[in-house]
Design an enzyme around this catalytic site. Sequence first.
Site, PDB file in Angstrom:
ATOM      1  N   ASP A  37      21.764 -43.536 140.029  1.00 56.37           N
ATOM      2  CA  ASP A  37      21.976 -44.495 141.122  1.00 56.37           C
ATOM      3  C   ASP A  37      23.460 -44.700 141.307  1.00 56.37           C
ATOM      4  O   ASP A  37      24.087 -45.466 140.569  1.00 56.37           O
ATOM      5  CB  ASP A  37      21.279 -45.818 140.801  1.00 56.37           C
ATOM      6  CG  ASP A  37      19.782 -45.677 140.916  1.00 56.37           C
ATOM      7  OD1 ASP A  37      19.079 -46.017 139.950  1.00 56.37           O
ATOM      8  OD2 ASP A  37      19.312 -45.207 141.964  1.00 56.37           O
ATOM      9  N   ASP A 178      10.697 -44.909 144.547  1.00 54.83           N
ATOM     10  CA  ASP A 178      11.791 -45.429 143.732  1.00 54.83           C
ATOM     11  C   ASP A 178      11.800 -46.960 143.780  1.00 54.83           C
ATOM     12  O   ASP A 178      11.925 -47.546 144.844  1.00 54.83           O
ATOM     13  CB  ASP A 178      13.117 -44.874 144.309  1.00 54.83           C
ATOM     14  CG  ASP A 178      14.326 -45.271 143.491  1.00 54.83           C
ATOM     15  OD1 ASP A 178      15.427 -44.829 143.844  1.00 54.83           O
ATOM     16  OD2 ASP A 178      14.169 -46.015 142.504  1.00 54.83           O
TER      17      ASP A 178
HETATM   18  C1  DX5 Z   1      16.562 -49.304 142.459  1.00 52.82           C
HETATM   19  C2  DX5 Z   1      16.890 -48.169 141.554  1.00 52.82           C
HETATM   20  C3  DX5 Z   1      15.842 -47.593 140.618  1.00 52.82           C
HETATM   21  C4  DX5 Z   1      14.844 -48.441 140.005  1.00 52.82           C
HETATM   22  C5  DX5 Z   1      15.010 -48.806 138.546  1.00 52.82           C
HETATM   23  O1  DX5 Z   1      17.703 -49.544 143.227  1.00 52.82           O
HETATM   24  O2  DX5 Z   1      17.177 -47.098 142.441  1.00 52.82           O
HETATM   25  O3  DX5 Z   1      16.500 -46.826 139.679  1.00 52.82           O
HETATM   26  O4  DX5 Z   1      14.601 -49.594 140.668  1.00 52.82           O
HETATM   27  O5  DX5 Z   1      13.729 -48.960 137.997  1.00 52.82           O
HETATM   28  P1  DX5 Z   1      12.880 -50.313 137.928  1.00 52.82           P
HETATM   29  O6  DX5 Z   1      12.706 -50.812 139.307  1.00 52.82           O
HETATM   30  O7  DX5 Z   1      11.578 -49.855 137.267  1.00 52.82           O
HETATM   31  O8  DX5 Z   1      13.660 -51.250 137.046  1.00 52.82           O
HETATM   32 ZN    ZN Z   2      17.357 -45.033 142.800  1.00 58.11          ZN
END
Ligand code: DX5
Ligand code: ZN
Length: 224
Positions: A37, A178
Amino acid sequence: MFGKSKISASMMCSNLLDLKETIDIFENEKIDYLHIDMMDGEFVPNFGLGVDYIRGLRELTSIPLDIHLMIKNPEYKIRWIGIKKDDIVSIHYESTYQVQRALDWLKPLGCKCFLAVNPATPICVLEEVLDYIDGINLLMVNPGFAGQKIVKSTLKKAEKLKNMLIEYNKENLLFQVDGNITPENGKKLKKIGAEIFVAGTSSIFKGTVEEYANNIDVFRSALI
Ligand code: DX5
Ligand code: ZN
């Protein structure tokens, strides 16, 4: 759509102090992608993993990267990143006025080119670029932070995306989801047609690093 499920581990959720151990586990468990990310503090209200992090990760492992660009005007920055042919790169529809040009500039880098769409962005925005993408990253949360809850309307939106891909004869496009992909949400989305699942705090990154292998097994069994 409906392909063999692939897991993309969301590295923003990992603990830097356990990074080597985490990567060893992911290699043993044959994790398909490392989800990166990249956040610029402008497109999303958060800073995230940058070019140096990616360079360091490449030293540690050859697991392909699934680079989620949450940055403004990505078309001018993609050559800074060190994108490789086995990578997936998602450009956000909302991040540039020149969406088709951004995809045109991404394509020559040889990676799979995905368009990412936020929860409030209607699926119809994909109509004019279906021929220029290899897949879609459907955001199930408002991006930028881990640990959020799914935006309820995105489940129906996932159905709309499936129907659109069938209508346009584009079932071959890869369908990624995602954000808050719990085993339960993963199961529902798998039934709808998703095949690449971003695994963060809702699935893999729970408890200590010693628990990750078991978390992967639990998640994987929900995606069969
Ligand atoms: C959201 C991110 C993801 C994700 C992380 O911006 O792109 O990587 O939400 O995982 P969770 O939602 O399971 O914590
Ligand atoms: Zn992501």
